[in-house]
Design a protein around this motif. Structure first.
Motif, PDB file in Angstrom:
ATOM      1  N   PRO A 197      12.462   3.122  14.127  1.00  0.00           N
ATOM      2  CA  PRO A 197      12.806   3.484  12.615  1.00  0.00           C
ATOM      3  C   PRO A 197      13.681   2.637  11.929  1.00  0.00           C
ATOM      4  N   LEU A 198      14.846   2.007  12.561  1.00  0.00           N
ATOM      5  CA  LEU A 198      15.759   1.301  11.957  1.00  0.00           C
ATOM      6  C   LEU A 198      15.084  -0.220  11.973  1.00  0.00           C
ATOM      7  N   SER A 199      13.779  -0.503  12.423  1.00  0.00           N
ATOM      8  CA  SER A 199      13.192  -1.579  12.513  1.00  0.00           C
ATOM      9  C   SER A 199      12.314  -2.016  11.220  1.00  0.00           C
ATOM     10  N   ARG A 200      11.911  -0.705  10.759  1.00  0.00           N
ATOM     11  CA  ARG A 200      11.129  -0.704   9.442  1.00  0.00           C
ATOM     12  C   ARG A 200      11.724  -0.882   8.150  1.00  0.00           C
ATOM     13  N   PRO A 201      10.825  -1.133   7.180  1.00  0.00           N
ATOM     14  CA  PRO A 201      11.576  -0.853   5.744  1.00  0.00           C
ATOM     15  C   PRO A 201      12.143   0.329   5.648  1.00  0.00           C
ATOM     16  N   GLN A 202      13.333   0.363   4.976  1.00  0.00           N
ATOM     17  CA  GLN A 202      14.179   1.520   4.927  1.00  0.00           C
ATOM     18  C   GLN A 202      14.211   2.211   3.709  1.00  0.00           C
ATOM     19  N   SER A 203      13.207   1.568   2.838  1.00  0.00           N
ATOM     20  CA  SER A 203      13.030   2.164   1.434  1.00  0.00           C
ATOM     21  C   SER A 203      11.456   1.708   0.885  1.00  0.00           C
ATOM     22  N   VAL A 204      11.145   2.544   0.024  1.00  0.00           N
ATOM     23  CA  VAL A 204       9.631   2.024  -0.450  1.00  0.00           C
ATOM     24  C   VAL A 204      10.117   0.699  -1.404  1.00  0.00           C
ATOM     25  N   PHE A 205      11.109   0.588  -1.867  1.00  0.00           N
ATOM     26  CA  PHE A 205      11.301  -0.584  -2.756  1.00  0.00           C
ATOM     27  C   PHE A 205      11.540  -1.581  -1.908  1.00  0.00           C
ATOM     28  N   ALA A 206      11.894  -1.823  -0.554  1.00  0.00           N
ATOM     29  CA  ALA A 206      12.009  -2.955   0.191  1.00  0.00           C
ATOM     30  C   ALA A 206      10.509  -3.307   0.512  1.00  0.00           C
ATOM     31  N   LEU A 207       9.684  -2.290   0.792  1.00  0.00           N
ATOM     32  CA  LEU A 207       8.259  -2.673   1.179  1.00  0.00           C
ATOM     33  C   LEU A 207       7.660  -3.151   0.080  1.00  0.00           C
ATOM     34  N   GLN A 208       7.656  -2.663  -1.353  1.00  0.00           N
ATOM     35  CA  GLN A 208       6.999  -3.018  -2.486  1.00  0.00           C
ATOM     36  C   GLN A 208       7.248  -4.570  -2.601  1.00  0.00           C
ATOM     37  N   LYS A 209       8.510  -5.237  -2.494  1.00  0.00           N
ATOM     38  CA  LYS A 209       9.053  -6.459  -2.678  1.00  0.00           C
ATOM     39  C   LYS A 209       8.129  -7.268  -1.686  1.00  0.00           C
ATOM     40  N   GLU A 210       7.837  -6.921  -0.348  1.00  0.00           N
ATOM     41  CA  GLU A 210       7.077  -7.609   0.742  1.00  0.00           C
ATOM     42  C   GLU A 210       5.566  -7.326   0.418  1.00  0.00           C
ATOM     43  N   LEU A 211       5.091  -6.429  -0.328  1.00  0.00           N
ATOM     44  CA  LEU A 211       3.754  -6.349  -0.225  1.00  0.00           C
ATOM     45  C   LEU A 211       3.173  -7.037  -1.450  1.00  0.00           C
ATOM     46  N   GLY A 212       3.939  -7.460  -2.226  1.00  0.00           N
ATOM     47  CA  GLY A 212       3.378  -8.459  -3.271  1.00  0.00           C
ATOM     48  C   GLY A 212       2.977  -9.620  -2.690  1.00  0.00           C
ATOM     49  N   TRP A 213       2.009 -10.321  -3.388  1.00  0.00           N
ATOM     50  CA  TRP A 213       1.166 -11.526  -2.946  1.00  0.00           C
ATOM     51  C   TRP A 213       2.297 -12.555  -2.466  1.00  0.00           C
ATOM     52  N   PRO A 214       2.209 -13.263  -1.488  1.00  0.00           N
ATOM     53  CA  PRO A 214       3.345 -14.081  -0.801  1.00  0.00           C
ATOM     54  C   PRO A 214       3.433 -15.183  -1.550  1.00  0.00           C
ATOM     55  N   GLU A 215       2.129 -15.701  -1.943  1.00  0.00           N
ATOM     56  CA  GLU A 215       2.194 -17.137  -2.759  1.00  0.00           C
ATOM     57  C   GLU A 215       2.809 -17.014  -4.460  1.00  0.00           C
ATOM     58  N   GLU A 216       3.422 -15.884  -4.640  1.00  0.00           N
ATOM     59  CA  GLU A 216       3.841 -15.602  -6.139  1.00  0.00           C
ATOM     60  C   GLU A 216       5.070 -15.985  -6.164  1.00  0.00           C
ATOM     61  N   PRO A 217       5.777 -16.970  -6.771  1.00  0.00           N
ATOM     62  CA  PRO A 217       7.197 -17.389  -6.635  1.00  0.00           C
ATOM     63  C   PRO A 217       7.870 -16.195  -7.380  1.00  0.00           C
ATOM     64  N   LYS A 218       9.391 -16.169  -7.142  1.00  0.00           N
ATOM     65  CA  LYS A 218      10.133 -15.254  -7.467  1.00  0.00           C
ATOM     66  C   LYS A 218      10.245 -15.646  -8.822  1.00  0.00           C
TER      67      LYS A 218
END
Length: 302
Positions: A197-218
Motif C-alpha cells: 500500500p505504501l508504494s501506491r499513490p497515497q491520494s487521488v490528487f497524486a494520481l490525477q497529476k500522473e494520469l494527465g497526458w505525459p507530453e503536456e508541459p507543466k
C-alpha cells in the motif's frame, strides 16, 4: 453515519443519495435514477470486437479523470468506496461517468478502531482488504482504480491479490501492452496496483497529476491577487454552494470546487486562458476568459 455522509456529497461523477431510512433491520439508500450502461458492459462489448485496443487511451484517460474527480470528493468527506470495479462505474446516456453502488462504503478516514469489513470483488480488491489487520485508506480505492484501468486495456480483470502474492504476473501482462498503450499509462497502472500500500499513490490528487497526458508541459503557477481566492469562494457560495474549497497548484493553476452550487471548477487552460465549468442542475456549460483580473474572473463565474 455513512448514509448521512453520502447524502452530503453532490458531484456529477458521484451518484446522488437522495434519502436513507431504516427498515427490516438494515438501512436503505434512495439514489437518483440513471440511464445508460456500466463500464463492464462497454468492456465486454469492446472486447468481443477483438481489436488491438479494447479502449482508446484517450478514452481511458478522459473516463478516469471524471471518476477521480468524484472519488476525490468522496475521500474529502472521510469516506472510502471499497468496491470500485467496472460494474460500479456507470456511463450515462449523456456521456457522464458516475461512480455508483456505495453499499460497501465506510466512513473510516477520520476514525480509529474496528468496523465491519465489506464484501470485496476479486481482481479489484487490494491485498489489505483480505486481512483483518490491513490498514485501509485512499490507497485501497486507488488499487481498484488501477485494476479498472487494467481491465479497460486488457478486456479482463487482473488476477486477484492472493494469487498475485503467490506469483505476481502483473508486470508480464502489462509488458505485452507496451506497443499498444503508452509507457506512462502502463506505469501508472502498475503503480496503482502495487501490492505494498505504501508504494501506491497515497491520494487521488497524486494520481490525477500522473494520469494527465505525459507530453503536456507543466504550466506555470497562476499568480493570484491577494484575497482573490476568498472572494471566489464567497462568489461560489453566493451562487448557491453549501460548501466550497480552493486549491492553487503548479499543474492546474486555480481550482475552485463547490458542492450543491452552480460553479464546478475554475482552472487555467493550455492556451493560458481561464476555463470555467458551470453546472446548473444537471446541465454543464463552459466559459473562459483571458483576463485574469478579479473582476473578469468573477464576471465569468456569474
Amino acid at each position: 453515519e455513512e448514509g448521512r455522509s453520502l447524502a452530503q456529497i453532490s458531484h456529477p461523477s458521484v451518484v446522488s443519495v437522495l434519502n436513507f431510512f431504516r427498515e427490516n433491520e438494515t438501512v436503505y439508500m434512495v439514489m437518483n435514477y440513471l440511464q445508460g450502461d456500466t463500464l463492464q458492459d462497454f468492456i465486454v462489448t469492446a472486447r468481443d470486437l477483438k481489436r488491438d485496443k479494447v479502449f482508446r487511451e484517450s478514452t481511458i484517460r478522459s473516463l478516469f479523470d471524471e471518476i477521480l474527480r468524484g472519488l476525490r470528493i468522496v475521500h474529502q468527506h472521510k469516506m472510502l468506496h471499497l468496491d470500485i470495479k467496472p460494474a460500479n462505474i456507470f456511463i450515462c446516456d449523456d456521456n457522464r461517468a458516475v461512480l455508483i453502488d456505495f453499499g460497501a462504503a465506510r466512513e473510516v478516514l477520520s476514525k480509529e478502531g474496528n468496523f465491519i469489513r465489506p464484501m470485496y470483488t476479486p481482481g479489484f480488491a487490494a491485498p489489505e482488504m483480505y486481512r483483518r489487520d490491513g490498514s485501509l485508506g485512499p490507497w485501497t480505492d486507488i488499487y481498484a482504480i488501477g485494476a479498472c484501468i487494467y481491465a479497460c486495456m486488457q478486456g479482463y480483470p487482473p488476477n486477484d491479490a492472493p494469487q498475485r502474492l503467490e506469483k505476481d504476473r502483473l508486470a508480464l501482462s502489462l509488458s505485452r501492452l507496451r506497443n499498444v498503450y503508452s509507457d506512462n499509462l502502463i506505469e501508472v497502472t502498475e503503480w496503482c496496483m502495487s501490492l505494498d500500500p505504501l508504494s501506491r499513490p497515497q491520494s487521488v490528487f497524486a494520481l490525477q497529476k500522473e494520469l494527465g497526458w505525459p507530453e503536456e508541459p507543466k504550466r506555470p503557477m497562476l499568480c493570484l491577487p491577494m484575497g482573490m481566492t476568498d472572494q471566489l469562494l464567497a462568489q461560489a457560495k453566493a451562487l448557491g454552494a453549501t460548501d466550497a474549497g480552493c486549491e492553487v497548484s503548479e499543474g492546474a493553476g486555480l481550482s475552485v470546487s463547490v458542492r450543491l452550487g452552480k460553479v464546478e471548477n475554475v482552472e487555467r487552460n493550455r492556451d493560458k486562458s481561464l476555463g470555467v465549468t458551470v453546472y446548473v442542475g444537471q446541465r454543464r456549460g463552459n466559459a473562459s476568459t483571458s483576463d485574469f483580473s478579479r473582476a473578469a474572473i468573477q464576471q465569468t463565474v456569474q
